[in-house]
Write a protein that holds these residues in place. Structure first.
Motif, PDB file in Angstrom:
ATOM      1  N   SER A   1       3.085   0.846 -19.471  1.00  0.00           N
ATOM      2  CA  SER A   1       3.104   1.493 -18.324  1.00  0.00           C
ATOM      3  C   SER A   1       4.123   2.399 -18.205  1.00  0.00           C
ATOM      4  CB  SER A   1       3.176   0.349 -17.290  1.00  0.00           C
ATOM      5  OG  SER A   1       4.313  -0.590 -17.184  1.00  0.00           O
ATOM      6  N   ARG A   2       3.861   3.382 -17.381  1.00  0.00           N
ATOM      7  CA  ARG A   2       4.986   4.353 -17.050  1.00  0.00           C
ATOM      8  C   ARG A   2       5.825   3.803 -16.029  1.00  0.00           C
ATOM      9  NH1 ARG A   2       5.688   7.078 -20.920  1.00  0.00           N
ATOM     10  NH2 ARG A   2       4.874   5.171 -21.631  1.00  0.00           N
TER      11      ARG A   2
ATOM     12  N   LYS B   1       0.807  -1.251  -0.021  1.00  0.00           N
ATOM     13  CA  LYS B   1      -0.081   0.138  -0.015  1.00  0.00           C
ATOM     14  C   LYS B   1       0.749   1.328   0.097  1.00  0.00           C
ATOM     15  CE  LYS B   1      -4.268   1.750   0.601  1.00  0.00           C
ATOM     16  NZ  LYS B   1      -5.221   1.844  -0.278  1.00  0.00           N
ATOM     17  N   SER B   2       2.086   1.367   0.769  1.00  0.00           N
ATOM     18  CA  SER B   2       2.833   2.430   1.014  1.00  0.00           C
ATOM     19  C   SER B   2       3.555   2.393  -0.794  1.00  0.00           C
ATOM     20  CB  SER B   2       3.968   2.322   1.907  1.00  0.00           C
ATOM     21  OG  SER B   2       4.927   1.276   1.552  1.00  0.00           O
ATOM     22  N   LEU B   3       3.929   1.624  -1.391  1.00  0.00           N
ATOM     23  CA  LEU B   3       4.309   1.747  -2.824  1.00  0.00           C
ATOM     24  C   LEU B   3       3.367   2.345  -3.458  1.00  0.00           C
ATOM     25  CD1 LEU B   3       6.631   0.927  -4.994  1.00  0.00           C
ATOM     26  CD2 LEU B   3       5.006  -1.146  -5.113  1.00  0.00           C
ATOM     27  N   ILE B   4       2.089   1.894  -3.455  1.00  0.00           N
ATOM     28  CA  ILE B   4       1.133   2.151  -4.316  1.00  0.00           C
ATOM     29  C   ILE B   4       0.890   3.737  -4.104  1.00  0.00           C
ATOM     30  CG2 ILE B   4      -1.433   2.212  -5.007  1.00  0.00           C
ATOM     31  CD1 ILE B   4      -1.081  -0.866  -4.191  1.00  0.00           C
ATOM     32  N   VAL B   5       0.740   4.295  -3.067  1.00  0.00           N
ATOM     33  CA  VAL B   5       0.514   5.606  -2.377  1.00  0.00           C
ATOM     34  C   VAL B   5       1.589   6.560  -2.876  1.00  0.00           C
ATOM     35  CG1 VAL B   5       0.081   7.144  -0.725  1.00  0.00           C
ATOM     36  CG2 VAL B   5      -1.179   5.122  -0.674  1.00  0.00           C
ATOM     37  N   SER B   6       2.863   6.031  -2.596  1.00  0.00           N
ATOM     38  CA  SER B   6       3.998   6.856  -3.183  1.00  0.00           C
ATOM     39  C   SER B   6       4.094   7.087  -4.580  1.00  0.00           C
ATOM     40  CB  SER B   6       5.240   6.173  -2.528  1.00  0.00           C
ATOM     41  OG  SER B   6       5.615   5.065  -3.457  1.00  0.00           O
ATOM     42  N   VAL B   7       3.670   6.109  -5.385  1.00  0.00           N
ATOM     43  CA  VAL B   7       3.613   6.223  -6.917  1.00  0.00           C
ATOM     44  C   VAL B   7       2.586   7.196  -7.160  1.00  0.00           C
ATOM     45  CG1 VAL B   7       3.429   5.238  -9.093  1.00  0.00           C
ATOM     46  CG2 VAL B   7       4.931   4.165  -7.496  1.00  0.00           C
ATOM     47  N   LEU B   8       1.274   6.997  -6.831  1.00  0.00           N
ATOM     48  CA  LEU B   8       0.177   7.600  -7.298  1.00  0.00           C
ATOM     49  C   LEU B   8       0.090   9.106  -6.704  1.00  0.00           C
ATOM     50  CD1 LEU B   8      -2.814   4.994  -6.593  1.00  0.00           C
ATOM     51  CD2 LEU B   8      -1.631   5.517  -8.721  1.00  0.00           C
ATOM     52  N   GLN B   9       0.678   9.436  -5.649  1.00  0.00           N
ATOM     53  CA  GLN B   9       1.005  10.871  -5.018  1.00  0.00           C
ATOM     54  C   GLN B   9       2.351  11.367  -5.368  1.00  0.00           C
ATOM     55  OE1 GLN B   9      -0.173  10.925  -0.930  1.00  0.00           O
ATOM     56  NE2 GLN B   9      -1.975  10.244  -0.896  1.00  0.00           N
ATOM     57  N   ASN B  10       3.009  10.678  -5.982  1.00  0.00           N
ATOM     58  CA  ASN B  10       4.453  11.092  -6.297  1.00  0.00           C
ATOM     59  C   ASN B  10       5.230  11.710  -5.202  1.00  0.00           C
ATOM     60  OD1 ASN B  10       6.702  11.803  -8.115  1.00  0.00           O
ATOM     61  ND2 ASN B  10       5.766  13.558  -8.610  1.00  0.00           N
TER      62      ASN B  10
ATOM     63  N   PHE C   1       1.850   0.865 -13.393  1.00  0.00           N
ATOM     64  CA  PHE C   1       1.020   2.108 -13.351  1.00  0.00           C
ATOM     65  C   PHE C   1       1.073   2.944 -14.722  1.00  0.00           C
ATOM     66  CE2 PHE C   1       2.991   1.302  -9.161  1.00  0.00           C
ATOM     67  CZ  PHE C   1       1.919   1.470  -8.352  1.00  0.00           C
ATOM     68  N   TYR C   2      -0.257   2.953 -15.207  1.00  0.00           N
ATOM     69  CA  TYR C   2      -0.520   3.627 -16.208  1.00  0.00           C
ATOM     70  C   TYR C   2      -1.059   4.805 -16.248  1.00  0.00           C
ATOM     71  CZ  TYR C   2      -0.241  -1.192 -18.159  1.00  0.00           C
ATOM     72  OH  TYR C   2       0.168  -2.563 -18.636  1.00  0.00           O
ATOM     73  N   ASP C   3      -0.942   5.791 -17.411  1.00  0.00           N
ATOM     74  CA  ASP C   3      -1.541   6.962 -17.553  1.00  0.00           C
ATOM     75  C   ASP C   3      -2.870   6.866 -18.648  1.00  0.00           C
ATOM     76  OD1 ASP C   3      -0.433   6.916 -19.862  1.00  0.00           O
ATOM     77  OD2 ASP C   3       0.751   8.870 -19.664  1.00  0.00           O
ATOM     78  N   ASN C   4      -3.373   7.692 -18.941  1.00  0.00           N
ATOM     79  CA  ASN C   4      -4.901   7.597 -19.594  1.00  0.00           C
ATOM     80  C   ASN C   4      -4.184   7.666 -21.215  1.00  0.00           C
ATOM     81  OD1 ASN C   4      -6.730   7.010 -17.831  1.00  0.00           O
ATOM     82  ND2 ASN C   4      -6.597   9.307 -17.419  1.00  0.00           N
TER      83      ASN C   4
ATOM     84  N   CYS D   1      10.888  10.398 -13.854  1.00  0.00           N
ATOM     85  CA  CYS D   1      10.726  10.425 -15.268  1.00  0.00           C
ATOM     86  C   CYS D   1       9.264  10.057 -15.777  1.00  0.00           C
ATOM     87  CB  CYS D   1      11.549   9.297 -15.836  1.00  0.00           C
ATOM     88  SG  CYS D   1      11.576   9.082 -17.709  1.00  0.00           S
ATOM     89  N   ALA D   2       8.492   9.158 -15.031  1.00  0.00           N
ATOM     90  CA  ALA D   2       7.181   8.870 -15.466  1.00  0.00           C
ATOM     91  C   ALA D   2       6.287   9.988 -15.093  1.00  0.00           C
ATOM     92  CB  ALA D   2       6.562   7.669 -14.303  1.00  0.00           C
ATOM     93  N   TYR D   3       6.426  10.833 -13.969  1.00  0.00           N
ATOM     94  CA  TYR D   3       5.465  12.133 -13.990  1.00  0.00           C
ATOM     95  C   TYR D   3       5.777  13.312 -15.086  1.00  0.00           C
ATOM     96  CZ  TYR D   3       2.590  10.737 -10.249  1.00  0.00           C
ATOM     97  OH  TYR D   3       1.587  10.229  -9.324  1.00  0.00           O
ATOM     98  N   LYS D   4       7.098  13.007 -15.561  1.00  0.00           N
ATOM     99  CA  LYS D   4       7.504  14.074 -16.628  1.00  0.00           C
ATOM    100  C   LYS D   4       6.808  13.600 -17.941  1.00  0.00           C
ATOM    101  CE  LYS D   4      11.629  15.964 -15.157  1.00  0.00           C
ATOM    102  NZ  LYS D   4      13.061  16.249 -15.429  1.00  0.00           N
ATOM    103  N   THR D   5       6.727  12.434 -18.142  1.00  0.00           N
ATOM    104  CA  THR D   5       6.382  11.665 -19.512  1.00  0.00           C
ATOM    105  C   THR D   5       4.644  11.449 -19.524  1.00  0.00           C
ATOM    106  OG1 THR D   5       6.855   9.546 -18.835  1.00  0.00           O
ATOM    107  CG2 THR D   5       8.668  11.037 -20.271  1.00  0.00           C
ATOM    108  N   SER D   6       4.239  11.472 -18.474  1.00  0.00           N
ATOM    109  CA  SER D   6       2.546  11.123 -18.322  1.00  0.00           C
ATOM    110  C   SER D   6       1.603  12.221 -18.672  1.00  0.00           C
ATOM    111  CB  SER D   6       2.384  10.570 -17.099  1.00  0.00           C
ATOM    112  OG  SER D   6       3.007   9.237 -16.441  1.00  0.00           O
TER     113      SER D   6
END
Length: 113
Positions: A93-94, A14-23, A85-88, A57-62
């Motif tokens: 995946s990013r 869960k901490s991994l998921i939250v850290s990615v989704l919230q950057n 983790f995908y964007d729309n 990098c994922a947040y720059k390119t998403s």
């Protein structure tokens, strides 16, 4: 009424998921350093550095927000589940984090692309 018990591995995931989704990769660092967590990298700090650079990098390119899909690819033969983790916008995946539970330990690996 049954009470669902939350395992420590569920908290780490869960901490991994939250850290990615919230950057916010620091959310995951505390859990990564636990004794029952292993990585395929030479050490956990190398994994964390790579994770943070991939996240940046994922947040720059998403385009748009990221969302999680837990996948089990047919080619996976080591028992890992892939937290993708995908964007729309993009087809692929990013960020792709591989997670496996084995012998009382939680193993993490990341794909470079």
């Amino acid at each position: 009424m049954a009470i669902k018990r939350i395992s420590s591995f569920d908290v780490v995931k869960k901490s991994l998921i939250v850290s990615v989704l919230q950057n916010k990769p620091k959310i995951f660092l505390y859990h990564l350093l636990a004794n029952n967590i292993e990585t395929t990298f030479p050490n956990k700090l190398n994994f964390y550095r790579f994770f943070t650079s991939m996240l940046k990098c994922a947040y720059k390119t998403s385009k748009g927000k990221l969302h999680l899909r837990i996948e089990n690819p047919a080619w996976e033969d080591e028992g890992y589940k892939h937290y993708c983790f995908y964007d729309n916008y993009h087809k692929y995946s990013r960020i792709d984090v591989k997670i496996k539970e084995l012998n009382g330990k939680l193993y993490f690996d990341m794909l470079p692309f």
